[in-house]
Design a protein around this motif. Structure first.
Motif, mmCIF file in Angstrom:
data_model
loop_
_atom_site.group_PDB
_atom_site.id
_atom_site.type_symbol
_atom_site.label_atom_id
_atom_site.label_comp_id
_atom_site.label_asym_id
_atom_site.label_seq_id
_atom_site.Cartn_x
_atom_site.Cartn_y
_atom_site.Cartn_z
ATOM 1 N N ARG A 258 8.831 -33.704 27.405
ATOM 2 C CA ARG A 258 8.199 -33.087 28.576
ATOM 3 C C ARG A 258 6.680 -33.107 28.417
ATOM 4 N N VAL A 259 6.008 -33.200 29.562
ATOM 5 C CA VAL A 259 4.551 -33.142 29.620
ATOM 6 C C VAL A 259 4.175 -32.079 30.642
ATOM 7 N N ASN A 260 3.446 -31.077 30.193
ATOM 8 C CA ASN A 260 2.952 -30.041 31.092
ATOM 9 C C ASN A 260 1.656 -30.557 31.734
ATOM 10 N N CYS A 261 1.752 -31.007 32.988
ATOM 11 C CA CYS A 261 0.588 -31.597 33.658
ATOM 12 C C CYS A 261 -0.518 -30.582 33.894
ATOM 13 N N TRP A 262 -0.203 -29.307 33.822
ATOM 14 C CA TRP A 262 -1.239 -28.284 33.930
ATOM 15 C C TRP A 262 -2.157 -28.338 32.703
ATOM 16 N N ASP A 263 -1.580 -28.684 31.565
ATOM 17 C CA ASP A 263 -2.372 -28.787 30.343
ATOM 18 C C ASP A 263 -2.931 -30.194 30.138
ATOM 19 N N TRP A 264 -2.205 -31.231 30.607
ATOM 20 C CA TRP A 264 -2.610 -32.607 30.351
ATOM 21 C C TRP A 264 -2.625 -33.413 31.649
ATOM 22 N N PRO A 265 -3.511 -33.090 32.577
ATOM 23 C CA PRO A 265 -3.543 -33.804 33.861
ATOM 24 C C PRO A 265 -3.927 -35.273 33.711
#
Length: 837
Positions: free
Chosen positions: A458-465
């Protein structure tokens, strides 16, 4: 007395008594067989035993002897032995001599005879255990026949002990046994009183007209301060079993009101442990005395149905408490506490007794909040409200994310190269739909645990846009599968666990799968897939190509890449491809569809040369001929933009109707409309569809013609005609000629979302303008540390209580809850009832 000593030994283990009521194969071995001399010499002071004296057992006495043997284990749990005494023929003593004496069983304590039982009174295990314990506890369990006797016992107990009053229609029953077993355990704590007089039950004020069933009441005599008033009684609502009586007495022994000074989520009481809800009355120091009276009043009303706790707002830092005066905690694991605003105690009682009341209260309170605050309703804030509600309901449940790898900008590309296939969920940690899908994703990880060659991440786009932008992720959530870090396939199906798992498993197979021999191709059509994939595919597609059809073959390969994970596709283009195609009466390039595990193979010419055309054709051919419409597959059939001929059925379609509809669907007219059916039991939303079509619910089954894409007119097949192919075709001709009157017409408005989609990337820029979207930045994957964000990107601010709000005094009976709710105290009671937040 010695029975009390025996009771102390057994009362510590309630489970032992539950187990004693379950006969086992080994119970017969507990029955001792002794001679008279051996039996009397073995008697011990204070030990009870049940003896049956007999010569050679006659056939008539055999059923009784079997019941005696079956009761040996149950009685042993109470320290009572069961003995069969074999009398010699020449023995003419008191217990062995006479014929009528041998028709009795004898209960001894030590060598003292306590009671003689006629064998016809001991007809089964329940009667044996009940009568034996009743005899041993004769001086402790009071038997009453008149109301005066009961009142005398009650008066003597006031201020000292509580009383357990039981009515059983007859002695020797299972209910009588349960009461005696409870008396054996709890007799030193409570006074047990028993009656078999139905008139006495009515005289005590019992409203239940049926006196054929046993009843039990807990009489709170220990709390009685006024000797002129009867003791409060709490009836046990369940049937009289040992387990239910134990549960009832545990509830009666719990504190009437529990005072709580911690997070309600962490509170556990005997009520929750026994499967009952817990009601919190939310208090504050200014209204403590009134709140205490309110809590006690509610506790008496709900005694045995729910627990009541007094929760101090001053000692618990929960902002939600500022908006509510009552909270409800259910024993169900994972269900969050519901915080409510109620007007009086009647609503609290209804809340416990009527589970549907919670939802109604919530809806009423939401409407009232909007009227009171006079704020403009921001529809954007409530988009996806059902998903948001589900996330809010489960927000305190910790997700098992250990099996899902967290990827950052530094680890993303290297992780894709380490595994054959890497599944990546791109999400935003604050967004409701993302969190809902994350729950499904954890269940997928659990299903696929140990699967070789698949990594879930998973990639948290809030942290890694920056990562999400480079991967062209423009909406949340998005799932992609990467094959060795090279090509990727995007998932565009349903977000359920089953659908996600199927997509991931099917994507492991090359699409299309290149087959080398005719045997492999034939096996593929028969569904010979790896066993672990057998449950994830239903129809196999095989493309057959000759050396002269390379352009069509390349388009087919590209179509396979697009459909990877959604279907299973094979490809055969060897020199003997013509032999395979002739078998199924097609010429290359051709498509073979194997349905039902290869039992039927259909050949289709591939006239389309572009990949997109092939994708569209394959998707169409995979649709069922006479499908059952469900929420999941409806979009696929709507995309055809054809009229629907729908058979609504309350269950499976009848054999005759199914046969006729299938004939109709297989005809040439399949190109004109979609013939389908909808099972209202499996898809209940169909009832809402029928209500939209008609003013009243039609009788089922009912056949409907509706063209959603042209006018929306709804036509109902005549109910007096049978559903046959000829009748339906005749009816359709009348529709075409304009000779039928529509039952209704649907609205012409477009079926679009009521609001525009969120601009997630813009929201992220607004929330953190100092971090450009395309610039990498290092932050841990720790969404729980962030302040809550509204959909507009503003940090949520806890609501402060109004300065005007003051607490009202509560009446002496404690029935008005307004004193416990700061929000309600400043305004007069409204005509409409207020409910849950």
């Amino acid at each position: 007395m010695s029975a009390q000593k025996d009771r102390c030994f057994f009362s510590f283990s309630f489970l032992l008594f539950c187990a004693s009521s379950i006969p086992t194969r080994g119970s017969a071995r507990l029955l001792q067989e002794l001679s008279p001399q051996e039996y009397f010499s073995s008697l011990q002071a204070g030990r009870a035993s049940l003896a049956y004296f007999s010569h050679n057992v006659s056939p008539g006495a055999q059923p009784f002897l079997e019941q005696i043997e079956n009761s040996a284990e149950a009685l042993q749990d109470y320290g009572i032995s069961v003995v069969k005494v074999n009398c010699p023929k020449e023995d003419v003593s008191r217990y062995c001599g006479k014929e009528n004496v041998l028709r009795k069983a004898y209960l001894f304590r030590g060598n003292m005879l306590i009671r003689e039982f006629p064998t016809d009174a001991l007809f089964d295990v329940n009667s044996i255990v009940a009568n034996v314990l009743f005899a041993l506890l004769f001086n402790e369990v009071k038997y009453v026949e008149t109301l005066a006797d009961l009142q005398n016992i009650e008066n003597a107990l006031k201020g000292r002990l509580n009383m357990v009053f039981a009515y059983v229609p007859a002695t020797g029953t299972a209910e009588h046994r349960a009461v005696m077993e409870a008396a054996f355990v709890y007799g030193t704590v409570h006074q047990f009183v028993l009656t078999t007089e139905a008139t006495l039950l009515k005289d005590t004020g019992n409203d239940e007209p049926d006196v054929s069933s046993a009843r039990l009441f807990f009489c709170h005599c220990q709390r009685a301060t006024d000797l002129s008033q009867p003791c409060r009684r709490t009836a046990m609502g369940q049937t009289l079993t040992m387990l239910n009586i134990h549960r009832h007495l545990k509830l009666m022994g719990a504190p009437l009101v529990t005072e709580v000074a911690e997070d309600p989520e962490k509170v556990s009481t005997v009520h929750l442990q026994l499967g009952l809800p817990l009601v919190f009355i939310l208090s504050q120091k200014e209204t403590y005395e009134a709140d205490r009276r309110t809590a006690e009043f509610v506790a008496w009303q709900l005694l045995g149905k729910a627990g009541v706790a007094l929760l101090s707002r001053d000692l618990v830092d929960l902002h939600i408490l500022l908006r509510s005066n009552v909270a409800l905690k259910t024993p169900d694991e994972g269900v969050p506490i519901k915080y409510l605003v109620l007007e009086d105690t009647d609503e609290v009682i209804t809340l416990v007794e009527d589970k549907n009341k919670v939802k109604q209260i919530q809806e009423d309170e939401e409407e009232d909040e909007e009227d009171e605050d006079e704020k403009e309703n921001n529809n954007q804030d409530i988009q996806d409200d059902q998903v948001m509600e589900a996330v809010s309901r489960d927000k305190k449940r910790e997700l098992p994310l250990e099996q899902i790898l967290v990827l950052t900008e530094e680890t993303f590309h290297s992780a894709l190269l380490e595994t054959a296939r890497t599944v990546v969920l791109f999400y935003a940690s604050w967004e409701a739909v993302s969190l809902a899908v994350l729950r499904s994703y954890t269940e997928v990880a659990d299903h696929l645990k140990g699967t070789q060659g698949v990594l879930l991440s998973r990639v948290n786009c809030w942290d890694w846009p920056g990562v999400c932008t480079k991967e062209n992720v423009t909406q949340f959530p998005t799932i992609k599968i990467y094959e060795k870090g090279e090509r990727s396939v995007m998932y565009n199906g349903m977000w359920g666990t089953e659908e996600l798992t199927s997509f991931i498993m099917l994507s492991r197979v090359s699409c299309p799968l290149k087959l080398a021999t005719i045997d492999e191709a034939e096996g593929y059509l028969r569904g010979e897939f790896p066993s672990e994939l057998s449950s994830y595919h239903h129809t196999s597609l095989l493309g057959v190509f000759s050396t002269a059809t390379s352009e069509a073959r390349e388009a087919f390969e590209e179509a396979g890449n697009i459909l990877s994970g959604h279907v299973t596709m094979g490809m055969y283009f060897e020199d003997d491809a013509l032999a395979l195609s002739r078998k199924y009466a097609v010429s290359p390039p051709a498509l073979l569809l194997a349905r039902n595990g290869g039992r039927s193979v259909e050949g289709i010419a591939l006239s389309k040369q572009s990949a997109q055309d092939m994708v569209q054709m394959i998707r169409y051919e995979l649709l069922d001929i006479f499908p059952e419409i469900t929420v999941q597959n409806l979009p696929s059939y709507l995309q055809l933009r054809k009229p629907f001929l729908i058979l609504f059925s309350d269950g499976d379609v009848g054999q005759m109707e199914s046969k006729e509809m299938l004939k109709l669907a297989k005809g040439r007219r399949r190109q004109v409309f979609v013939a389908c059916w909808l099972n209202l039991k499996k898809t209940p939303v169909g009832r809402g569809v029928l209500r939209a079509y008609f003013t009243t619910m039609p009788s089922l089954p009912v056949l409907i013609w509706v063209n959603l894409h042209a006018g929306g007119q709804v036509f109902k097949f005549p109910s007096e005609q049978s559903i046959t192919e000829m009748n339906i075709l005749s009816w359709l001709e009348k529709l075409k000629a304009g000779l039928e009157i529509p039952s209704s017409a649907l609205s012409e408005e477009d079926w679009k979302p009521p609001l525009p989609a969120y601009d997630f990337l813009q929201m992220m820029e607004t929330a953190m303008p100092e971090l450009p979207l395309h610039t990498s930045h290092r932050r841990g994957d720790t969404p729980e540390r962030r302040p809550a964000e509204s959909p507009g990107g503003d940090t949520a601010v806890p609501e402060e209580p109004s300065q005007e709000i003051k607490a009202e005094k509560v009446g002496s009976l404690g029935r008005d809850l307004r004193g416990t709710a700061p929000r309600l105290a400043a305004r007069e009671k409204q005509g409409k009832r207020h409910s849950e937040l």
